[in-house]
Motif scaffolding. Structure first.
Motif, PDB file in Angstrom:
ATOM      1  N   UNK A   1      17.538  53.274   8.523  1.00 52.89           N
ATOM      2  CA  UNK A   1      16.235  53.158   9.157  1.00 52.89           C
ATOM      3  C   UNK A   1      15.521  51.564   8.874  1.00 52.89           C
ATOM      4  N   UNK A   2      16.170  50.900   7.864  1.00 50.16           N
ATOM      5  CA  UNK A   2      15.555  49.685   7.774  1.00 50.16           C
ATOM      6  C   UNK A   2      15.606  48.897   8.958  1.00 50.16           C
ATOM      7  N   UNK A   3      16.659  48.748   9.699  1.00 45.45           N
ATOM      8  CA  UNK A   3      16.567  47.808  10.952  1.00 45.45           C
ATOM      9  C   UNK A   3      15.248  48.233  11.787  1.00 45.45           C
TER      10      UNK A   3
ATOM     11  N   UNK B   1       7.624  46.636   1.486  1.00 45.02           N
ATOM     12  CA  UNK B   1       6.174  46.683   1.739  1.00 45.02           C
ATOM     13  C   UNK B   1       5.868  48.369   2.156  1.00 45.02           C
ATOM     14  N   UNK B   2       6.998  49.301   2.092  1.00 49.30           N
ATOM     15  CA  UNK B   2       6.756  50.574   2.541  1.00 49.30           C
ATOM     16  C   UNK B   2       6.168  51.051   1.180  1.00 49.30           C
ATOM     17  N   UNK B   3       5.095  51.972   1.517  1.00 50.19           N
ATOM     18  CA  UNK B   3       4.483  52.781   0.293  1.00 50.19           C
ATOM     19  C   UNK B   3       5.348  53.727  -0.097  1.00 50.19           C
ATOM     20  N   UNK B   4       5.408  54.485  -1.285  1.00 47.62           N
ATOM     21  CA  UNK B   4       6.389  55.247  -1.748  1.00 47.62           C
ATOM     22  C   UNK B   4       6.506  56.580  -0.924  1.00 47.62           C
TER      23      UNK B   4
END
Length: 146
Positions: free
Chosen positions: A72-74, A82-85
């Motif tokens: 999913x990172x791409x 910077x994604x919150x948990x």
């Protein structure tokens, strides 16, 4: 003798909710999945939860975390860090389900991710989860999307 039709949608939904909370803890504390699961089973009313699904999510998502993150990172519009948990745990669950749980229709996976984000995430995070999972679905479920 009646035969069970399997877990209900609400039992699966509850399993995802508890798994999200457990994965949140795992991400922040590093506590082992088995310890988190044991505590959740003792401290929560789990009689209406699909326990097999809860177990699978809580153990399989961490086991495949690097692979799921790479999938999913791409599709993120910001740095992974910077994604919150809550967003991270929700994306990991959704990506895991898209990749490994073909018994769950992709539309259900996306909808459940949205609902988890609405319940536990920041105000607009459900839109973000929707966008990322929606871009993954054609890649991970090309035949189902046709």
């Amino acid at each position: 003798m009646t035969q069970s039709a399997g877990p209900t949608p609400s039992a699966r939904r509850k399993a995802r909710r508890f798994a999200l909370q457990g994965l949140y803890e795992w991400q922040l504390s590093g506590n082992p999945s088995w310890e988190i699961e044991a505590r959740y089973r003792v401290e929560n009313a789990m009689h209406k939860v699909d326990l097999d699904y809860f177990h699978a999510l809580l153990h399989e998502v961490p086991r495949h975390a690097e692979e799921l993150d790479a999938l999913f990172t791409p599709h993120l519009d910001r740095a992974f860090g910077s994604l919150d948990p809550v967003e991270l745990a929700t994306l990991r669950i959704g990506t895991y389900e898209l990749k490994y749980r073909v018994d769950v229709p992709y539309r259900v996976v996306i909808n459940e991710g949205i609902e988890l984000a609405k319940t536990f995430g920041a105000a607009e995070s459900h839109k973000y989860i929707n966008g990322v999972l929606d871009t993954l679905a054609p890649m991970l479920r090309p035949h189902e999307r046709d």
